[in-house]
Design an enzyme around this catalytic site. Structure first.
Site, short mmCIF file in Angstrom:
data_model
loop_
_atom_site.label_atom_id
_atom_site.label_comp_id
_atom_site.label_asym_id
_atom_site.label_seq_id
_atom_site.Cartn_x
_atom_site.Cartn_y
_atom_site.Cartn_z
N HIS A 273 0.87 -1.18 0.00
CA HIS A 273 0.00 0.00 0.00
C HIS A 273 0.91 1.23 0.00
O HIS A 273 2.14 1.11 -0.02
CB HIS A 273 -0.95 -0.01 1.20
CG HIS A 273 -0.25 -0.27 2.51
ND1 HIS A 273 0.65 0.60 3.05
CD2 HIS A 273 -0.31 -1.33 3.35
CE1 HIS A 273 1.10 0.12 4.18
NE2 HIS A 273 0.54 -1.07 4.40
N LEU B 109 -2.18 3.13 7.53
CA LEU B 109 -2.23 2.16 6.43
C LEU B 109 -1.67 0.82 6.90
O LEU B 109 -0.65 0.77 7.58
CB LEU B 109 -1.42 2.66 5.24
CG LEU B 109 -1.98 3.88 4.51
CD1 LEU B 109 -1.16 4.17 3.26
CD2 LEU B 109 -3.43 3.68 4.14
N HIS C 287 4.03 1.34 2.23
CA HIS C 287 5.23 0.67 1.71
C HIS C 287 5.88 1.53 0.63
O HIS C 287 7.10 1.64 0.55
CB HIS C 287 4.87 -0.68 1.07
CG HIS C 287 4.32 -1.69 2.01
ND1 HIS C 287 3.00 -2.09 1.99
CD2 HIS C 287 4.92 -2.42 2.99
CE1 HIS C 287 2.81 -3.01 2.91
NE2 HIS C 287 3.95 -3.23 3.53
N GLN D 275 8.73 -3.28 16.27
CA GLN D 275 9.55 -4.07 15.34
C GLN D 275 10.87 -3.36 15.02
O GLN D 275 11.92 -3.99 14.91
CB GLN D 275 8.77 -4.32 14.05
CG GLN D 275 9.58 -5.02 12.98
CD GLN D 275 8.73 -5.51 11.82
OE1 GLN D 275 8.20 -6.60 11.87
NE2 GLN D 275 8.61 -4.73 10.77
N GLU E 82 7.27 3.16 10.88
CA GLU E 82 7.07 3.31 12.34
C GLU E 82 5.71 2.81 12.81
O GLU E 82 5.45 2.82 14.00
CB GLU E 82 7.26 4.77 12.74
CG GLU E 82 8.72 5.14 12.85
CD GLU E 82 8.96 6.54 13.39
OE1 GLU E 82 8.05 7.40 13.24
OE2 GLU E 82 10.05 6.78 13.92
N GLN F 257 7.01 -15.98 11.62
CA GLN F 257 6.63 -14.89 12.51
C GLN F 257 5.13 -14.87 12.81
O GLN F 257 4.64 -14.00 13.52
CB GLN F 257 7.08 -13.54 11.95
CG GLN F 257 6.30 -13.04 10.74
CD GLN F 257 6.93 -11.79 10.15
OE1 GLN F 257 8.00 -11.84 9.54
NE2 GLN F 257 6.29 -10.65 10.34
O1 PAF Z 1 6.94 -5.64 8.71
C1 PAF Z 1 6.86 -6.62 7.95
O2 PAF Z 1 6.21 -6.60 6.92
C2 PAF Z 1 7.58 -7.91 8.34
O3 PAF Z 1 7.55 -8.10 9.71
C3 PAF Z 1 9.02 -7.98 7.81
C4 PAF Z 1 9.90 -6.92 8.42
C5 PAF Z 1 9.01 -7.83 6.30
C6 PAF Z 1 9.63 -9.35 8.14
O4 PAF Z 1 8.89 -10.39 7.58
#
Ligand code: PAF
Length: 281
Positions: free
Chosen positions: A34, A184, A37, A153, A148, A61
């Protein structure tokens, strides 16, 4: 722009780029791209000679199988968007390429990985560290860009980079919001129109809480946000914590730190949404 699925092919291309002394930037993603990104990618393109975007829905994850199953996968549309903003290489491997054998590594990432999301999504950040460390090993980027919205993360990835003595510079980029304030997220497409309307309450309440915080204590502000959101149909707060922006440990008073952030996770129906707001920066 080239779409590459094999590590060896990507490494060959990157070695060629690097020979000329070029700087390589990377944006790790799970696809379903989106505008949030795209802002990361645009910045990566502007600040580096070569921009690698990875698209990989990382199974390690996801602590919720249902979430993994329903995660949107839109590779073709993603590639069109990436081409339009000047991405150099899209790296879109299959699971077997990234995990030819089970990854049993356990990272000690400290308290930043244990609080909040770490508590509610056990194993999640270890999975993030597994895939991001593999991607950094493959691409060896000079810089990597993260949004952010996933505030915790970024702290976890900074901790991982220190742990591994990795030379990658981690670049944190501001949250991108819809006009109505909604952060988003690839998960937003799973909201029904009614849920989407109610979900506006999340960012609206966070913004209002900034004014509220000027005349109230930290604990009163926490209670204000939680009770306001839980009164909105479809919404149920999982946690809201007001923390030091560096350590991610809860603060008791507004003058405990010069960098204070409120981090929230809210269920909107079945969809888990996260957001955050800085009170002091
Ligand atoms: O933020 C994300 O989309 C994911 O956690 C990442 C950093 C691509 C790792 O899979």
């Amino acid at each position: 722009m080239e779409v590459i699925t094999k590590i060896a092919d990507l490494q060959k291309k990157i070695a060629d780029v690097r020979t000329g002394g070029n700087i390589i930037g990377m944006v790790p993603t799970m696809g379903a791209l989106h505008n949030g990104h795209l802002q990361l990618v645009k910045r990566c393109v502007a600040e580096n000679d070569c921009c690698v975007v990875s698209i990989f829905v990382n199974p390690t994850q996801f602590n919720d199988k249902n979430d993994l199953l329903h995660y949107p996968r839109t590779l073709e549309a993603d590639c069109k968007l990436l081409e339009s903003v000047g991405c150099t290489f899209v790296f879109a491997p299959e699971v077997e390429e990234m995990y030819p054998v089970e990854d049993t590594r356990v990272f000690d990432l400290g308290t930043v990985a244990e609080v909040m999301e770490g508590k509610y999504r056990p194993g999640h950040f270890n999975g993030v560290a597994q895939i991001v460390s593999k991607l950094f090993d493959v691409v060896k980027p000079d810089r990597a860009y993260f949004g952010e919205k996933d505030f915790q993360q970024i702290a976890v990835i900074r901790s991982m980079v220190k742990l591994l003595n990795s030379p990658v510079e981690i670049v944190a980029c501001p949250i991108v919001r819809e006009e109505d304030g909604m952060a988003l997220s690839s998960r937003n497409v799973r909201l029904t129109p009614g849920q989407r309307k109610n979900a506006i309450g999340i960012s609206q309440t966070l913004f209002k809480s900034r004014t509220f915080a000027e005349r109230h204590t930290v604990i009163e502000t926490v209670e204000y946000v939680i009770s306001t959101l839980n009164a909105i149909p479809d919404l149920e707060v999982e946690y809201f914590e007001i923390v030091d922006g560096n350590t991610l440990l809860p603060v008791d008073n507004w003058n405990d730190s010069a960098y204070i952030v409120g981090c929230i996770t809210v269920y909107c129906g079945e969809v888990r949404l996260i957001d955050n707001i800085a009170y002091r920066r």
